[in-house]
Design a protein around this motif. Sequence first.
Motif, PDB file in Angstrom:
ATOM      1  N   GLU A   1       1.017  -1.079  -0.027  1.00 15.56           N
ATOM      2  CA  GLU A   1       0.026   0.059   0.149  1.00 15.56           C
ATOM      3  C   GLU A   1       0.628   1.376  -0.089  1.00 15.56           C
ATOM      4  O   GLU A   1       0.520   2.238  -0.733  1.00 15.56           O
ATOM      5  CB  GLU A   1      -0.816   0.061   1.102  1.00 15.56           C
TER       6      GLU A   1
ATOM      7  N   CYS B   1      -6.864  -4.796 -10.708  1.00 15.90           N
ATOM      8  CA  CYS B   1      -7.548  -5.350  -9.403  1.00 15.90           C
ATOM      9  C   CYS B   1      -6.692  -5.374  -8.242  1.00 15.90           C
ATOM     10  O   CYS B   1      -7.094  -4.814  -7.151  1.00 15.90           O
ATOM     11  CB  CYS B   1      -8.234  -6.607  -9.644  1.00 15.90           C
ATOM     12  N   THR B   2      -5.545  -5.744  -8.206  1.00 18.01           N
ATOM     13  CA  THR B   2      -4.581  -5.785  -6.991  1.00 18.01           C
ATOM     14  C   THR B   2      -4.287  -4.282  -6.664  1.00 18.01           C
ATOM     15  O   THR B   2      -4.450  -3.835  -5.475  1.00 18.01           O
ATOM     16  CB  THR B   2      -3.252  -6.310  -7.261  1.00 18.01           C
TER      17      THR B   2
ATOM     18  N   LYS C   1      -6.381  -1.444  -7.408  1.00 17.80           N
ATOM     19  CA  LYS C   1      -7.551  -0.956  -6.737  1.00 17.80           C
ATOM     20  C   LYS C   1      -7.796  -1.547  -5.599  1.00 17.80           C
ATOM     21  O   LYS C   1      -8.462  -0.664  -4.608  1.00 17.80           O
ATOM     22  CB  LYS C   1      -8.710  -1.399  -8.077  1.00 17.80           C
ATOM     23  N   ASN C   2      -7.507  -2.645  -5.063  1.00 21.56           N
ATOM     24  CA  ASN C   2      -7.733  -3.119  -3.852  1.00 21.56           C
ATOM     25  C   ASN C   2      -6.989  -2.426  -2.854  1.00 21.56           C
ATOM     26  O   ASN C   2      -7.417  -2.171  -1.706  1.00 21.56           O
ATOM     27  CB  ASN C   2      -7.525  -4.756  -3.798  1.00 21.56           C
ATOM     28  N   GLN C   3      -5.812  -2.401  -3.251  1.00 22.70           N
ATOM     29  CA  GLN C   3      -4.788  -1.613  -2.108  1.00 22.70           C
ATOM     30  C   GLN C   3      -5.424  -0.162  -2.116  1.00 22.70           C
ATOM     31  O   GLN C   3      -5.222   0.326  -0.994  1.00 22.70           O
ATOM     32  CB  GLN C   3      -3.125  -1.651  -2.708  1.00 22.70           C
ATOM     33  N   ARG C   4      -5.721   0.632  -3.125  1.00 21.65           N
ATOM     34  CA  ARG C   4      -6.195   1.922  -2.874  1.00 21.65           C
ATOM     35  C   ARG C   4      -7.291   1.933  -2.256  1.00 21.65           C
ATOM     36  O   ARG C   4      -7.576   2.764  -1.083  1.00 21.65           O
ATOM     37  CB  ARG C   4      -6.521   2.490  -4.382  1.00 21.65           C
ATOM     38  N   ARG C   5      -8.247   1.006  -2.171  1.00 20.05           N
ATOM     39  CA  ARG C   5      -9.324   0.908  -1.225  1.00 20.05           C
ATOM     40  C   ARG C   5      -9.110   0.639   0.121  1.00 20.05           C
ATOM     41  O   ARG C   5      -9.833   1.388   0.988  1.00 20.05           O
ATOM     42  CB  ARG C   5     -10.471  -0.184  -1.898  1.00 20.05           C
ATOM     43  N   SER C   6      -8.084   0.034   0.131  1.00 19.25           N
ATOM     44  CA  SER C   6      -7.736  -0.425   1.718  1.00 19.25           C
ATOM     45  C   SER C   6      -7.146   0.987   2.269  1.00 19.25           C
ATOM     46  O   SER C   6      -7.215   1.308   3.421  1.00 19.25           O
ATOM     47  CB  SER C   6      -6.648  -1.424   1.534  1.00 19.25           C
TER      48      SER C   6
ATOM     49  N   ARG D   1      -9.872   3.320   3.374  1.00 21.22           N
ATOM     50  CA  ARG D   1     -10.371   2.655   4.398  1.00 21.22           C
ATOM     51  C   ARG D   1      -9.762   3.132   5.793  1.00 21.22           C
ATOM     52  O   ARG D   1     -10.186   3.607   6.582  1.00 21.22           O
ATOM     53  CB  ARG D   1     -10.941   1.148   4.166  1.00 21.22           C
TER      54      ARG D   1
END
Length: 116
Positions: free
Chosen positions: A51, A76-77, A79-84, A87
């Motif tokens: 991240e 997708c990886t 984007k998932n790290q950005r969402r984390s 959050r």
Amino acid sequence: MDQSEKLLMGIENILSVASDLVDEVARLKSVEEECKMLKEKVFMNQFTKAEQEVFALTIDGHSISEIQDILHKEECTIKNQRRSILRKLNTPSMTEAVQQFQNLHQEPLQKLIRTS
């Protein structure tokens, strides 16, 4: 001691104090830089290493596709790290997340320490 000698001693004293002040300003600038680095480190330590990489590239203005190319990761990886990241920062957008990071240098250090 005549008036000229007293005046010269006074000037020497003033120059000595001025020199000490210049040294102190240089020291304080160094302390300020160290504080900036520590604030950034505390801020970034709330993220995983992956991240941190994504966020650092985002701060530098890279798009998701550019980050993919640089880090050799799937979209997708990223984007998932950005969402984390969003959050963890409790913010709705990466623009606001980057703004939080940039605002670090305008916040007192004690406020940052209390929230960590």
